[in-house]
Scaffold this motif. Structure first.
Motif, PDB file in Angstrom:
ATOM      1  N   LYS A 231     -15.865   3.723 -19.806  1.00  0.00           N
ATOM      2  CA  LYS A 231     -14.545   4.267 -19.487  1.00  0.00           C
ATOM      3  C   LYS A 231     -14.010   3.577 -18.244  1.00  0.00           C
ATOM      4  O   LYS A 231     -14.699   3.454 -17.246  1.00  0.00           O
ATOM      5  CB  LYS A 231     -14.665   5.771 -19.219  1.00  0.00           C
ATOM      6  CG  LYS A 231     -13.346   6.463 -18.927  1.00  0.00           C
ATOM      7  CD  LYS A 231     -12.518   6.641 -20.178  1.00  0.00           C
ATOM      8  CE  LYS A 231     -11.292   7.505 -19.905  1.00  0.00           C
ATOM      9  NZ  LYS A 231     -10.473   7.684 -21.123  1.00  0.00           N
ATOM     10  N   ARG A 232     -12.778   3.135 -18.328  1.00  0.00           N
ATOM     11  CA  ARG A 232     -12.150   2.468 -17.179  1.00  0.00           C
ATOM     12  C   ARG A 232     -11.420   3.512 -16.356  1.00  0.00           C
ATOM     13  O   ARG A 232     -10.559   4.225 -16.864  1.00  0.00           O
ATOM     14  CB  ARG A 232     -11.168   1.414 -17.676  1.00  0.00           C
ATOM     15  CG  ARG A 232     -10.671   0.479 -16.589  1.00  0.00           C
ATOM     16  CD  ARG A 232      -9.708  -0.510 -17.190  1.00  0.00           C
ATOM     17  NE  ARG A 232      -9.423  -1.584 -16.251  1.00  0.00           N
ATOM     18  CZ  ARG A 232      -8.282  -2.208 -16.191  1.00  0.00           C
ATOM     19  NH1 ARG A 232      -7.300  -1.867 -16.983  1.00  0.00           N
ATOM     20  NH2 ARG A 232      -8.107  -3.198 -15.337  1.00  0.00           N
ATOM     21  N   ILE A 233     -11.769   3.622 -15.067  1.00  0.00           N
ATOM     22  CA  ILE A 233     -11.133   4.598 -14.178  1.00  0.00           C
ATOM     23  C   ILE A 233     -10.523   3.864 -12.985  1.00  0.00           C
ATOM     24  O   ILE A 233     -11.094   2.910 -12.469  1.00  0.00           O
ATOM     25  CB  ILE A 233     -12.146   5.653 -13.696  1.00  0.00           C
ATOM     26  CG1 ILE A 233     -13.409   4.982 -13.112  1.00  0.00           C
ATOM     27  CG2 ILE A 233     -12.559   6.566 -14.843  1.00  0.00           C
ATOM     28  CD1 ILE A 233     -13.850   5.461 -11.800  1.00  0.00           C
ATOM     29  N   ALA A 234      -9.350   4.300 -12.580  1.00  0.00           N
ATOM     30  CA  ALA A 234      -8.714   3.708 -11.407  1.00  0.00           C
ATOM     31  C   ALA A 234      -9.206   4.421 -10.148  1.00  0.00           C
ATOM     32  O   ALA A 234      -9.485   5.620 -10.160  1.00  0.00           O
ATOM     33  CB  ALA A 234      -7.198   3.818 -11.510  1.00  0.00           C
ATOM     34  N   VAL A 235      -9.332   3.668  -9.075  1.00  0.00           N
ATOM     35  CA  VAL A 235      -9.839   4.226  -7.816  1.00  0.00           C
ATOM     36  C   VAL A 235      -8.944   3.799  -6.667  1.00  0.00           C
ATOM     37  O   VAL A 235      -8.224   2.803  -6.744  1.00  0.00           O
ATOM     38  CB  VAL A 235     -11.293   3.772  -7.538  1.00  0.00           C
ATOM     39  CG1 VAL A 235     -12.237   4.325  -8.594  1.00  0.00           C
ATOM     40  CG2 VAL A 235     -11.383   2.256  -7.477  1.00  0.00           C
ATOM     41  N   ALA A 236      -9.009   4.578  -5.593  1.00  0.00           N
ATOM     42  CA  ALA A 236      -8.218   4.282  -4.406  1.00  0.00           C
ATOM     43  C   ALA A 236      -8.763   3.055  -3.685  1.00  0.00           C
ATOM     44  O   ALA A 236      -9.923   2.676  -3.875  1.00  0.00           O
ATOM     45  CB  ALA A 236      -8.232   5.486  -3.472  1.00  0.00           C
ATOM     46  N   PRO A 237      -7.947   2.393  -2.868  1.00  0.00           N
ATOM     47  CA  PRO A 237      -8.434   1.235  -2.095  1.00  0.00           C
ATOM     48  C   PRO A 237      -9.658   1.598  -1.265  1.00  0.00           C
ATOM     49  O   PRO A 237      -9.720   2.674  -0.669  1.00  0.00           O
ATOM     50  CB  PRO A 237      -7.231   0.897  -1.197  1.00  0.00           C
ATOM     51  CG  PRO A 237      -6.048   1.427  -1.931  1.00  0.00           C
ATOM     52  CD  PRO A 237      -6.523   2.670  -2.609  1.00  0.00           C
TER      53      PRO A 237
END
Length: 334
Positions: A231-237
């Motif tokens: 699963k591709r998850i976006a994360v904060a910098p």
């Protein structure tokens, strides 16, 4: 990837002597010749039959080991091949290039599962810098590699030539064809103008195409009842791989293995980025995403529907890949 699916389908439909799936219990030389775009004559039959006879138990063990030891990547590539109805030998290309390992780097600085050179990777829309090397991103690099092989197919007209050019480079293959006076597979394999590495490369891909016809190997490639999805998850910098690993209950080494594209163990500091986690761990990620300061991205294709293993690729990546757009109007020689 919709444009790529259209092109792959068109290529399959115009292939001469299009053959159905062979009997998986025996060798089918006609099927192999058809799949690779090799002229079906007595000479070519003898060439591929010779490659088939050279298959030994070690080749079969290696095929099985690569697929089972790198199941996440094998599943991702095979799923995308099925989704866009591309030739299955693209999976074997990656198996030969890297054993499906994202961490591999060659002596010539080719990197990732598809062994792309930095310049080629950038030309096909991948990010390669001090923070990220998307040649090691399993989904993004697959997208780029498929686009690159289509570019080579456009230039050379035949799949086996495109595969050899992938290994030795376009100009070197052109030089070999000119020196040999023919693009016939048998003559190229005998020519001193073609690098030995490239000869072995195309032979091994063809070997794997034969091995994959075996009924037991077909079962392995079905990946039935095995949760290999990522699963591709976006994360904060600035999000650390180790922090996400801890929250979802996997080891830091596992997390790094899924995210070989992330350098220094931390997401880029100049904007939101993404990690991969096992599909089975996504619920735990959602529960803890507040702690991680991360979020689930809305990554869809232009029609708003997810598309297979590459559903996470953004439109921005597609926009960068101008070569893919140019492929929409390609006319291939039979």
């Amino acid at each position: 990837m919709k444009a790529l699916k259209f092109i792959f389908l068109a290529l399959l439909l115009v292939a001469e002597g299009f053959a159905s799936q062979p009997n998986l219990m025996r060798a089918n030389h006609d099927y192999i010749l058809n799949q690779f775009g090799i002229e079906n004559n007595e000479s070519s039959q003898n060439v591929v039959a010779g490659i088939f006879r050279a298959i030994d138990a070690g080749d079969r063990r290696q095929f099985k080991h690569i697929v089972t030891s790198q199941s996440h990547n094998a599943y991702l590539v095979k799923t995308e091949i099925d989704n866009i109805e591309a030739p299955e030998f693209l999976l074997y290309l990656a198996m030969v290039e890297s054993h499906l390992k994202n961490t591999v780097t060659s002596g010539a600085s080719a990197g990732g599962m598809w062994q792309l050179m930095p310049t080629t990777a950038k030309n096909f829309g991948l990010r390669v810098d001090n923070a990220v090397d998307e040649r090691r991103d399993p989904a993004a690099s697959t997208d780029a590699a498929f686009s690159y092989i289509l570019h080579l197919k456009q230039n050379f007209g035949k799949w086996y030539l495109a595969l050899m050019a992938y290994n030795c480079g376009e100009q070197r293959l052109r030089n070999a064809i000119n020196a040999t006076g023919s693009d016939d597979l048998g003559r190229l394999l005998k020519s001193k103008a073609l690098p030995t590495e490239t000869k072995n490369f195309i032979k091994r891909i063809i070997k794997y195409a034969y091995i994959a016809q075996n009924e037991n190997m077909r079962k392995i490639l079905l990946f039935e009842n095995e949760p290999w999805g990522l699963k591709r998850i976006a994360v904060a910098p600035g999000t650390k791989l180790s922090a996400v690993a801890k929250q979802i209950g996997i080891s830091p080494s596992q997390m790094q293995d899924y995210n070989a594209h992330i350098k220094n163990g931390i997401s880029p500091l100049n904007g939101k980025y993404f990690f991969y986690i096992p599909q089975s761990k996504y619920a735990e990620f959602v529960v803890n995403q507040g702690i991680l300061q991360a979020y689930e991205p809305r990554l869809k294709n232009r029609k708003g529907k997810a598309k297979g293993a590459l559903a996470g690729l953004t439109d921005e990546l597609s926009a960068k890949n101008k070569k893919v757009v140019a492929l929409n109007n390609i006319k291939f020689n039979k």
